[in-house]
Design an enzyme around this catalytic site. Structure first.
Site, PDB file in Angstrom:
ATOM      1  CD  GLU A   1      53.502  18.123  55.702  1.00  0.00           C
ATOM      2  OE1 GLU A   1      53.752  18.539  56.841  1.00  0.00           O
ATOM      3  OE2 GLU A   1      54.299  17.489  54.998  1.00  0.00           O
ATOM      4  CG  ASP A   2      49.026  16.521  58.341  1.00  0.00           C
ATOM      5  OD1 ASP A   2      49.689  16.223  57.328  1.00  0.00           O
ATOM      6  OD2 ASP A   2      49.478  16.469  59.492  1.00  0.00           O
TER       7      ASP A   2
END
Ligand code: MN
Length: 733
Positions: A76-77
């Site tokens: 996600e990051d």
């Protein structure tokens, strides 16, 4: 900052023979992709995955879970992809990372308890693997521990979600220590003043309470001396802040009674000792009636087991005591994680224990599906935990639980019957879907309604909930009833006309009452519906209405001209009108009308349908049902509200009359050739009209009897084969 070695040590403590290479590799990878990122606290981002992995090691989870703890935010990051994760760490880790990432993308908005429960279930359903939930809980726990660095509005939102969703989820999974910590942290952010007050006054009374605990523990130890329970572990424990707060709110009390803030525990060796210790406590202090609870015989849904009792303590104060075995204690504290080792060590518990673990998981997850092999469940853990349900979002963001296989129509009815009844379309995740679309977990649904939309009989073939099914059925039935009422009225009017009567007249002079009372119907409407359904013969209904003298006349009437009248009528109208209303004659009418048996059927003169044509029926005042061809222009002009579905009854062989227009060359013997073609095809000619136009052409119109569409097609083919035939056309009107 937690170091990799700390995590590895914790992991090896519970999995001494496990391979730690994958964990080390995950650490290196996570450090690489998160490099340069910092948390709101100013610490390197890597601290977070390390702490999460550490918590997972505390939960005694397997290597794949700990790797996922280290990697859970990478996809996600950072620039990492799931494919890369799979290549480096395998399919198992990929699926876990994917599961955690998906859960993170869902946010919870509602405050309603029922919906919160659905949301929790949806999380579990979407996770598909209990480990995903455990990783998510560890992630949330560390985020709550470091919430101070977030902005106030984020603090509130995250704390609220923790209180509503994650703390209860930890409770459902039986992981007491996570539940307690999440609750207290959320409480601190949501009710800072109350949190401060309680913790201050607990601090003020802590010495006093310490002395009280010492005293009670000493008395209990003394009492157990010389018994089987001699070696028990005994201690007093303060309740957590949030549970104290809930108690204060629930019972509307204040903090003065310190005794209520402490619970005493006796941890014994086996179940027999639990009851022995209980007996000793009740001999020591008088039990308070209604406060004894046997959670050993009746475990809580999260498989919590213990004996609870409250007694009148040394100075008459209330003292709460919990008695349990070591194993029960472990389960009470660690919940599902306590069972993890069964899977990990590979040594599945004995059948007795398997059954209990299985029962625990079953209850834990409200799992209704029959499992054939509980061992298999523990083995794989990747089971569709809520295989019978599906969780979807309303436009407001609420989560609704529906049976698996439900459609937008089920969803619409679960909102309101009006929404269901007028449901005209649906959007799922922004795209228009058919009403029979089967919903998936996490779908966001929007329903379109239209006041003119009505439930369709076809809906019954795909709706899944009994609520939707019953509602659709009720509407379809009401429509059928209305249709039967209309048809019944037509049939009866027609029958009455034969005696110079009308429905209006027999209603007014109440003679209709004789008919419905005789037929054990409550009112005239029921009688008409009965006629419409074909349960009552309209002729006998009329007979019952007539006074005695008229009845004889009617009978005479029938006797005088038995079969003749229809024949005459048919010859007069050129067989265009058919009457098929004899009782039980539904089969002979040649068409079937849905839900209705005995009826008056007439074939339209405009389009002369024959068996095999696509047809529709129209209720016609005074003339029953008129059957048109589906593509008939005249029929299209009729009121669609009076339209009924009809289909040909293939069991019935019945000749139908049509007209054929044949344009031919004018030559000698043409008519003979045509007639021969009719005879060969076994077609009866009822009328023929031949007209010669300008000496070259002839227009021949034949009225003929045809069995069905196939029969007609064969006939047309054989006519077209005749030399000199230009065209053959079925005449419409
Ligand atoms: Mn995270």
């Amino acid at each position: 900052m937690l170091r990799l070695n700390d995590i590895v040590d914790k992991f090896l403590a519970h999995h001494p023979d496990a391979d730690v290479d994958l964990i080390k590799k995950a650490y290196v990878y996570s450090a690489k992709v998160h490099a340069g990122q910092v948390r709101k606290s100013g610490e390197p981002y890597l601290v977070h995955p390390l702490e999460v992995a550490g918590l997972l090691a505390d939960l005694k989870l397997d290597a794949a879970s700990i790797c996922t703890g280290l990697l859970h935010d990478t996809v996600e990051d950072t620039l990492a992809t799931l494919e890369e994760v799979e290549t480096l760490f395998g399919k198992d880790v990929r699926e876990l990372v994917d599961g955690v990432t998906k859960l993170s993308q869902i946010s919870f908005t509602t405050r309603e308890e029922k919906l919160a429960e659905n949301f929790r279930k949806m999380l579990i359903a979407m996770a598909r693997d209990i480990r995903v939930i455990l990783i998510k809980l560890a992630d949330r726990l560390h985020n709550m521990r470091t919430l101070a660095f977030m902005s106030p509005d984020k603090q509130e939102k995250i704390a609220q979600e923790t209180q509503d969703i994650y703390a209860p989820l930890a409770n459902r999974l039986g992981i007491q220590w996570i539940k307690v910590e999440l609750e207290d942290l959320a409480f601190m952010y949501l009710k800072p003043r109350e949190h401060q007050e309680i913790s201050d006054s607990l601090g003020q009374t802590s010495r006093e309470r310490g002395l009280f605990i010492e005293k009670v523990v000493a008395i209990i130890r003394d009492k157990l001396q010389g018994t089987d329970c001699e070696k028990s572990e005994i201690y007093g424990r303060e309740k957590n802040l949030y549970s104290i707060y809930k108690k204060m709110i629930g019972k509307n009390v204040n903090l003065e009674d310190i005794h209520d803030l402490v619970a005493f525990r006796i941890i014994v060796d086996d179940v027999a000792q639990c009851y022995e210790a209980l007996g000793l406590m009740h001999a020591l202090w008088r039990p308070i009636p209604g406060r004894f609870k046997d959670y050993i015989a009746m475990p809580k849904p999260n498989m919590y087991q213990s004996l609870h009792t409250t007694v009148s303590g040394p100075e008459g104060e209330r003292v709460e005591i919990q008695i349990r075995t070591r194993e029960m204690h472990e389960i009470a504290e660690e919940g599902i994680a306590a069972h993890w080792k069964y899977k990990e060590t590979g040594s599945l518990p004995t059948s007795d224990k398997t059954d209990r673990s299985f029962a625990w998981l079953r209850q834990l997850l409200d799992w209704q599906k029959e499992l054939t092999d509980p061992g298999e469940f523990l083995e794989s853990v990747k089971v569709d935990l809520f295989s019978d349900e599906v969780y979807v979002f309303t436009p407001r963001g609420d989560v609704m639980e529906l049976p698996r296989g439900s459609t937008p129509v089920d969803f619409a009815y679960s909102i309101h019957s009006d929404v269901g009844n007028h449901c005209s379309g649906a959007k799922v995740n922004g795209k228009i879907v058919p009403l029979r679309y089967q919903l998936h977990n996490g779908d966001a649904i929007e329903i379109f309604t239209n006041p003119n939309q009505k439930p369709n009989k076809d809906w019954l073939s795909f709706v899944r909930t009994s609520r939707a099914r019953n509602k659709v059925r009720a509407v379809v039935r009401a429509e059928q009833r209305q249709r039967s009422l209309d048809i019944g009225r037509e049939l009866l009017e027609r029958e009455l006309k034969r005696f110079g009567l009308s429905l209006q007249r027999v209603t007014k002079d109440k003679s209709i009452e004789r008919a419905f009372k005789d037929g054990k119907y409550n009112n005239a409407e029921e009688l008409l519906v009965g006629i419409g359904y074909g349960k009552i013969n309209p002729a006998s209904a009329v007979e019952r209405m007539l006074p005695e003298d008229k009845r004889i006349e009617a009978k005479d009437d029938k006797a005088k001209e038995p079969e003749k009248a229809p024949d005459q009528a048919q010859s007069r109208l050129g067989k265009l009108l058919e009457r098929v209303t004899r009782r039980g004659s539904s089969a002979s009418s040649g068409v079937k009308i849905e839900g209705i048996e005995d009826m008056l059927v007439r074939y339209a003169r405009c389009c002369h349908p024959v068996p095999g044509d696509d047809v529709v029926g129209y209720i016609t005042r005074g003339r029953g049902i008129t059957v048109h061809r589906a593509d008939c222009d005249k029929a299209r002009e009729l009121d669609s509200a009076r339209r009924v579905k009809v289909s040909w009854d293939t069991k019935v062989k019945q000749e139908r009359n049509i007209s054929l227009k044949i344009i031919t060359e004018e030559r000698e013997g043409m008519l003979a050739d045509l007639t021969q073609a009719f005879t060969k095809s076994a077609v009866n000619i009822t009328q023929a009209n031949c007209k010669v136009v300008d000496k070259q052409y002839a227009i021949n119109t034949f009225e003929i009897g045809i069995d069905d569409l196939d029969h007609l097609k064969k006939l047309v083919k054989s006519i077209e084969a005749i030399k000199g035939v230009h065209s053959v056309e079925r005449v419409r009107s």
